[in-house]
Design an enzyme around this catalytic site. Structure first.
Site, PDB file in Angstrom:
ATOM      1  N   LYS A 199       0.849  -1.186   0.000  1.00 50.62           N
ATOM      2  CA  LYS A 199       0.000   0.000   0.000  1.00 50.62           C
ATOM      3  C   LYS A 199       0.886   1.236   0.000  1.00 50.62           C
ATOM      4  CE  LYS A 199      -1.939   2.578   3.175  1.00 50.62           C
ATOM      5  NZ  LYS A 199      -1.964   3.923   2.534  1.00 50.62           N
ATOM      6  N   GLY A 252       6.782   4.213   9.090  1.00 53.18           N
ATOM      7  CA  GLY A 252       5.931   5.361   9.361  1.00 53.18           C
ATOM      8  C   GLY A 252       6.087   5.804  10.799  1.00 53.18           C
ATOM      9  N   SER A 253       5.036   6.405  11.318  1.00 52.88           N
ATOM     10  CA  SER A 253       5.098   6.957  12.670  1.00 52.88           C
ATOM     11  C   SER A 253       5.027   5.857  13.713  1.00 52.88           C
ATOM     12  CB  SER A 253       3.952   7.943  12.889  1.00 52.88           C
ATOM     13  OG  SER A 253       2.711   7.261  12.969  1.00 52.88           O
ATOM     14  N   GLU A 255       3.258   5.981  16.381  1.00 53.36           N
ATOM     15  CA  GLU A 255       1.848   5.848  16.752  1.00 53.36           C
ATOM     16  C   GLU A 255       1.143   4.826  15.869  1.00 53.36           C
ATOM     17  OE1 GLU A 255      -2.160   8.661  17.156  1.00 53.36           O
ATOM     18  OE2 GLU A 255      -0.375   9.428  16.158  1.00 53.36           O
ATOM     19  N   GLU A 274       9.734   0.196  10.990  1.00 53.56           N
ATOM     20  CA  GLU A 274      10.761   1.246  10.953  1.00 53.56           C
ATOM     21  C   GLU A 274      10.028   2.542  11.242  1.00 53.56           C
ATOM     22  OE1 GLU A 274      12.613   4.293  10.028  1.00 53.56           O
ATOM     23  OE2 GLU A 274      12.615   3.628   7.935  1.00 53.56           O
ATOM     24  N   CYS A 308      13.135  10.195   9.168  1.00 55.72           N
ATOM     25  CA  CYS A 308      12.926   9.593  10.480  1.00 55.72           C
ATOM     26  C   CYS A 308      14.177   9.629  11.350  1.00 55.72           C
ATOM     27  CB  CYS A 308      12.412   8.169  10.330  1.00 55.72           C
ATOM     28  SG  CYS A 308      13.364   7.178   9.160  1.00 55.72           S
ATOM     29  N   GLU A 405       8.952  14.157  18.186  1.00 56.39           N
ATOM     30  CA  GLU A 405       9.376  14.175  16.789  1.00 56.39           C
ATOM     31  C   GLU A 405       8.566  15.219  16.021  1.00 56.39           C
ATOM     32  OE1 GLU A 405      10.452  11.000  13.312  1.00 56.39           O
ATOM     33  OE2 GLU A 405       8.548  10.711  14.352  1.00 56.39           O
TER      34      GLU A 405
END
Length: 503
Positions: A199, A252-253, A255, A274, A308, A405
């Site tokens: 995706k 991604g994040s 969260e 990651e 990141c 961040e």
């Protein structure tokens, strides 16, 4: 500083690519979402709609996973020789370079990054990643084991291990390096013999859809790679939770990474993550400032700070603090900020209105909590999502800009006295552990500090150097597992033991 140079003229193929509503690749066919819905793709330099992509949902995920499962269980991908698989993956790299300018223009248009960077870094590194992984196809071997079981007269044993692909892999990639992150994920999965449903990030689907065309041209069999587009809640979530997915790879994040882990826990899928970072970058008094100052600036301003592992917490020893802050602030004030398609741009816009609002909120919090700006701190221009490269001083450890961040071109500068336990405490006092740096002429200090920084990568007298052979990943809440290098195959291979009684 904004630029007014003429923009790169889009190639005819790029104009045609964005000029029609895009489709997803499922089972070798280009299809729209089963709902018939599309979402808008926005140019972050202007805020204008430039393309449309299918708004995939659960039904599209089901179709893509079913195709990947068929391709894995009965399709040609698992049956061709490792050498032939390697040749196909190598061709992907060759074709990426053949379409280098098209891909660079799509990245600059869709993500906003400078086209000079997209040409020299994103596209080239993506091609090299596939070709590095192609070489591993013939080298993913098991081994013969020497058993020490009790001796039985007349019975001997032959034991060995096999390394087998995990199966169908769900891959969910971010918007900050759309093409490169697709390569990081797809290359090792394909080399391992897995099949994939990927995706793309809804903010930046264009280069990934072009890559899907390239993979078909390279000869990837139908169903071995399926590329879908849609939103996290309606497309990513059902993909991560799908019962026929054996492994999820997410970038991604932190969260969202936690949500992915929860979704995968229902059936104990393998998961690699990651995630975010708040990386410490340390400059000692004896550092070569001709190297350290521009490198530390690049550590945070590269890719608009949307990296990141960005060196977002700068720790500067007191003897060089004023000079370093002044030097980085000078670089920030003189950076050419503008559209990615401007060939003189050094830093482009943030990727979206959401990200612009997020970063702007952090800048306001810095002011509200008493910080100072040595450079930047404001919007650039009156359209698009541009934020000036920013250097924040007078920070405290309890400030949001220091702790959280930001994911934008914003660095905090903290003074320290001695390179001692207190410095390492500050450097490691974060939930993250992705990247870090240290600048010094003392090689002993460099290695000692590098050993004590709790991060997956430490750069010494440099920053943001990546290579397909060098593993990348995080400690703590920066993630699980590693990308790139030989270590990445631990993510995509199962180890099977086989024991034969030779009676």
């Amino acid at each position: 500083m904004t630029t007014d140079a003429p923009l790169v003229e889009l190639l005819p193929n790029v104009k045609a690519f964005i000029g029609e509503k895009r489709k997803m690749l499922i089972d070798g066919k280009w299809v729209t979402a089963k709902s018939g819905e599309f979402f808008e793709v926005v140019n972050p330099a202007t805020g204008e709609v430039i393309a449309h992509a299918p708004s995939g949902g659960k039904a599209d995920v089901d179709a893509a996973v079913a195709a990947a499962k068929r391709a894995f269980e009965s399709g040609p991908w698992g049956k061709i020789t490792p050498a032939e698989r390697g040749k196909i993956i190598w061709r992907i790299g060759d074709l990426i370079m053949k379409y280098q300018e098209e891909l660079a223009q799509l990245e600059a248009l869709d993500n906003g990054k400078p086209i000079s960077v997209a040409r020299a870094a994103d596209v080239v590194l993506a091609a090299e990643l596939f070709q590095y992984m192609a070489g591993w196809c013939t080298k993913l071997d098991g081994r013969v084991l020497n058993l020490s079981v009790p001796y039985t007269p007349g019975v001997e044993y032959h034991a060995y291990t096999r390394r087998e692909p995990v199966g169908v892999v769900a891959q969910i990639i971010p918007w900050n390096f759309p093409l490169l992150m697709a390569a990081w994920k797809l290359g090792p999965a394909l080399a391992s013999g897995c099949t994939v449903v990927m995706k793309l990030a809804e903010e930046t689907p264009l280069s990934g859809l072009k890559l899907a065309e390239i993979m078909q041209e390279a000869g990837v069999p139908d169903g071995a790679v399926n590329i879908i587009t849609g939103f996290g809640e309606t497309c990513g979530a059902p993909l991560a939770a799908h019962p026929d997915v054996a492994k999820v790879a997410f970038t991604g994040s932190t969260e969202v990474g936690k949500l992915i882990a929860r979704a995968a826990s229902n059936d104990l899928k393998k998961v690699t993550l990651e995630l975010g970072g708040k990386s410490p970058n340390i400059i000692l008094n004896d550092a070569d400032l001709n190297i350290a100052i521009p490198s530390a600036a690049n550590a945070i301003f590269f890719n608009h700070g949307q990296c990141c592992c960005a060196g977002s917490r700068l720790f500067i020893q007191e003897g060089v603090y004023d000079e370093v802050v002044a030097g980085i602030a000078e670089i920030a004030r003189n950076m050419k900020v503008g559209p990615g398609l401007d060939p003189t741009t050094e830093m482009g816009p943030l990727v979206s209105q959401v990200q612009f609002d997020r970063v702007s909120g952090f800048l306001k919090s810095g002011i509200d909590q008493g910080a100072s700006f040595a450079a930047g701190g404001a919007r650039v221009g009156d359209k698009g999502y541009f934020v000036a490269p920013t250097v924040i001083t007078n920070v405290r450890e309890d400030m949001k800009v220091y702790q959280e961040e930001i994911f934008g071109p914003v660095v905090t500068a903290t003074r320290f006295k001695d390179a001692d336990d207190e410095l390492l405490r500050m450097a490691n006092d974060t939930i993250y552990g992705l990247g870090g740096g240290v600048y010094t002429r003392d090689i002993s200090k460099a290695h000692k500090i590098a050993a004590r920084i709790r991060t997956g990568t430490v750069w010494i007298n440099t920053y943001n150097i990546f290579d397909a052979s060098m593993p990348f990943g995080g400690f703590k809440q920066s993630g699980w597992g590693r990308e790139m290098g030989v270590e990445v195959f631990n993510n995509y291979l199962e180890t099977k033991s086989v024991c034969v009684g030779l009676g």
